[in-house]
Design an enzyme around this catalytic site. Structure first.
Site, PDB file in Angstrom:
ATOM      1  N   GLY A  27     -15.534  24.104  14.226  1.00 19.47           N
ATOM      2  CA  GLY A  27     -15.811  25.077  15.277  1.00 19.47           C
ATOM      3  C   GLY A  27     -15.964  24.433  16.636  1.00 19.47           C
ATOM      4  O   GLY A  27     -15.826  25.089  17.670  1.00 19.47           O
ATOM      5  N   ASN A  28     -16.250  23.114  16.675  1.00 25.24           N
ATOM      6  CA  ASN A  28     -16.354  22.373  17.937  1.00 25.24           C
ATOM      7  C   ASN A  28     -14.990  22.027  18.525  1.00 25.24           C
ATOM      8  O   ASN A  28     -14.886  21.662  19.694  1.00 25.24           O
ATOM      9  CB  ASN A  28     -17.134  21.064  17.757  1.00 25.24           C
ATOM     10  CG  ASN A  28     -18.618  21.212  17.977  1.00 25.24           C
ATOM     11  OD1 ASN A  28     -19.408  20.899  17.097  1.00 25.24           O
ATOM     12  ND2 ASN A  28     -19.011  21.692  19.148  1.00 25.24           N
ATOM     13  N   SER A  29     -13.944  22.085  17.709  1.00 21.63           N
ATOM     14  CA  SER A  29     -12.619  21.688  18.182  1.00 21.63           C
ATOM     15  C   SER A  29     -12.241  22.439  19.448  1.00 21.63           C
ATOM     16  O   SER A  29     -12.330  23.666  19.503  1.00 21.63           O
ATOM     17  CB  SER A  29     -11.562  21.974  17.115  1.00 21.63           C
ATOM     18  OG  SER A  29     -11.431  20.897  16.243  1.00 21.63           O
TER      19      SER A  29
ATOM     20  N   ASP B  86      -2.123  17.557  19.622  1.00 20.53           N
ATOM     21  CA  ASP B  86      -3.140  18.509  19.185  1.00 20.53           C
ATOM     22  C   ASP B  86      -3.822  19.205  20.359  1.00 20.53           C
ATOM     23  O   ASP B  86      -5.035  19.358  20.385  1.00 20.53           O
ATOM     24  CB  ASP B  86      -4.182  17.827  18.296  1.00 20.53           C
ATOM     25  CG  ASP B  86      -4.982  18.849  17.473  1.00 20.53           C
ATOM     26  OD1 ASP B  86      -4.496  19.978  17.302  1.00 20.53           O
ATOM     27  OD2 ASP B  86      -6.100  18.515  17.037  1.00 20.53           O
TER      28      ASP B  86
ATOM     29  N   LEU C 176       5.272   3.028  22.203  1.00 24.84           N
ATOM     30  CA  LEU C 176       5.405   1.599  22.447  1.00 24.84           C
ATOM     31  C   LEU C 176       5.116   0.779  21.195  1.00 24.84           C
ATOM     32  O   LEU C 176       5.660  -0.297  21.007  1.00 24.84           O
ATOM     33  CB  LEU C 176       4.456   1.188  23.570  1.00 24.84           C
ATOM     34  CG  LEU C 176       4.887   0.039  24.478  1.00 24.84           C
ATOM     35  CD1 LEU C 176       6.182   0.380  25.191  1.00 24.84           C
ATOM     36  CD2 LEU C 176       3.796  -0.243  25.505  1.00 24.84           C
ATOM     37  N   GLY C 177       4.224   1.285  20.348  1.00 23.95           N
ATOM     38  CA  GLY C 177       3.915   0.574  19.115  1.00 23.95           C
ATOM     39  C   GLY C 177       2.851  -0.488  19.255  1.00 23.95           C
ATOM     40  O   GLY C 177       2.868  -1.487  18.527  1.00 23.95           O
ATOM     41  N   VAL C 178       1.913  -0.291  20.192  1.00 22.14           N
ATOM     42  CA  VAL C 178       0.790  -1.223  20.315  1.00 22.14           C
ATOM     43  C   VAL C 178      -0.504  -0.429  20.440  1.00 22.14           C
ATOM     44  O   VAL C 178      -0.503   0.704  20.914  1.00 22.14           O
ATOM     45  CB  VAL C 178       0.921  -2.166  21.543  1.00 22.14           C
ATOM     46  CG1 VAL C 178       2.119  -3.066  21.412  1.00 22.14           C
ATOM     47  CG2 VAL C 178       0.973  -1.379  22.842  1.00 22.14           C
TER      48      VAL C 178
ATOM     49  N   HIS D 114      -4.513  22.767  16.623  1.00 21.02           N
ATOM     50  CA  HIS D 114      -4.869  23.201  15.274  1.00 21.02           C
ATOM     51  C   HIS D 114      -5.822  24.386  15.271  1.00 21.02           C
ATOM     52  O   HIS D 114      -6.011  25.029  14.244  1.00 21.02           O
ATOM     53  CB  HIS D 114      -5.438  22.023  14.456  1.00 21.02           C
ATOM     54  CG  HIS D 114      -6.851  21.645  14.771  1.00 21.02           C
ATOM     55  ND1 HIS D 114      -7.186  20.557  15.531  1.00 21.02           N
ATOM     56  CD2 HIS D 114      -8.026  22.203  14.408  1.00 21.02           C
ATOM     57  CE1 HIS D 114      -8.503  20.450  15.623  1.00 21.02           C
ATOM     58  NE2 HIS D 114      -9.033  21.440  14.952  1.00 21.02           N
TER      59      HIS D 114
END
Length: 343
Positions: A192-194, A117, A249-251, A87
């Site tokens: 700005g830390n991203s 991301d 996996l859905g967990v 992003h």
């Protein structure tokens, strides 16, 4: 063979409406509304050593300028390779990187993945020093530093602790990003830390800063970072063929403490706890429920959270895998077919 990224778990689906604010700023410092084999010892040095740790790491933590926006990045490999958030760079092919000494150099976006991301940049200078990375997950309570350029304040550092691991950003499922298995910290993270570094007190990068919960949600100092091992795995995928394939996996899993194991009557504290299950996901279809303790995946013992995630690195969507788990002290087995994680 392409190295697969880390397993993608269940995203939180709580009722709390949360707008995670991305760590980019415009030229005026205004926050935008975008989403935001090392030694294992965690012994912390004296506080007096922290300025030295920061000084050593600052040449490896850069500011990423994209038009009027500002983010951060971490040099992770020789040849001018830099990790940052997807992003931060968006759909740009070229950005500018500002070094700790004030030098600005062009950089090219090699590849980016919106689901995880993460993005990889290649700076025109190849002599940038890579930061040391630690692939072991930190423990809650461990002291950390966050390095980056919040609100355009270049080369800033904040301090805090690890608040938790295995976190997912509330509400991120509805926003489309699979931001899961994150490190939670109370070290101040701002726009700005991203893409900057979350660092332990021995000077190793344990995570890539990604997002925080803004004050209007009622949060106080709740920030998130992508674990170093996850980020490095994804970077390898991006460098290999420019894309990341993620099995779903859905967990949602967590560390199994001896206290939790005792309360569940498991008879062992070796394994990972299933905290939640996507009722429409592959694991639920295979009969796995919250409270189960997964002890093996594809024949590999998963005595720790790291071992569980490691066992799933080579799993591909559509591949049938065997999962061994405990329920009420009884050993059970299931065959699960992960699907593909999508944005």
């Amino acid at each position: 063979m392409t190295r697969r990224s880390r397993w993608v778990a269940l995203l939180g689906s709580g009722a709390m409406l949360v707008a995670t604010v991305g760590c980019t700023t415009d030229g005026g410092g205004e926050a935008t509304a975008t989403p935001t084999g090392a030694p294992t010892s965690t012994t912390a040095p004296a506080v007096a050593d922290l300025p030295q740790i920061v000084a050593q790491l600052q040449p490896s933590v850069v500011t990423v300028r994209v038009g009027q926006g500002i983010g951060s990045g971490v040099v992770f490999r020789d040849g001018g390779l830099i990790l940052t958030n997807e992003h931060v760079v968006g759909d740009q092919e070229n950005v500018e990187v500002a070094l700790a000494d004030g030098t600005r150099i062009p950089a090219r976006v090699v590849a980016a993945d919106a689901v995880t991301d993460l993005a990889v940049l290649r700076a025109e200078r190849t002599d940038l020093p890579p930061a040391p990375f630690r692939t072991e997950l930190p423990s809650p309570g461990e002291p950390v530093l966050a390095l980056g350029s919040p609100l355009g304040f270049l080369n800033s550092v904040t301090a805090g602790i690890v608040s938790g691991v295995g976190r997912e950003i509330p509400g991120s499922a509805s926003q489309g990003n699979a931001l899961v298995d994150l490190i939670q910290t109370d070290a101040a993270i701002s726009p700005g830390n991203s893409g900057g570094a979350l660092v332990d007190f021995s000077g190793r990068v344990i995570g890539i800063n990604d997002a925080y919960l803004p004050p209007q949600t009622g949060a106080v100092s709740i920030g998130f970072a992508i674990p170093a091992a996850t980020a490095l795995d994804i970077a390898d995928d991006l460098l290999d063929d420019g894309r990341v394939t993620q099995p779903y996996l859905g967990v949602a899993v967590a560390r199994l403490t001896s206290q939790i194991a005792q309360s569940l009557g498991a008879g062992t504290d070796r394994g990972v706890l299933v905290r939640d299950v996507d009722e429409d996901g592959p694991a639920a279809e295979a009969g796995i429920r919250p409270g189960d303790i997964i002890t093996e995946v594809t024949g590999d013992r998963t005595e720790t959270l790291e071992a569980f995630l490691g066992a799933l690195r080579s799993v591909e969507p559509g591949q049938r895998i065997s999962v061994t788990y405990l329920r009420d002290g009884e050993t059970r087995r299931a065959t699960v077919t992960p699907t593909t994680a999508t944005r």
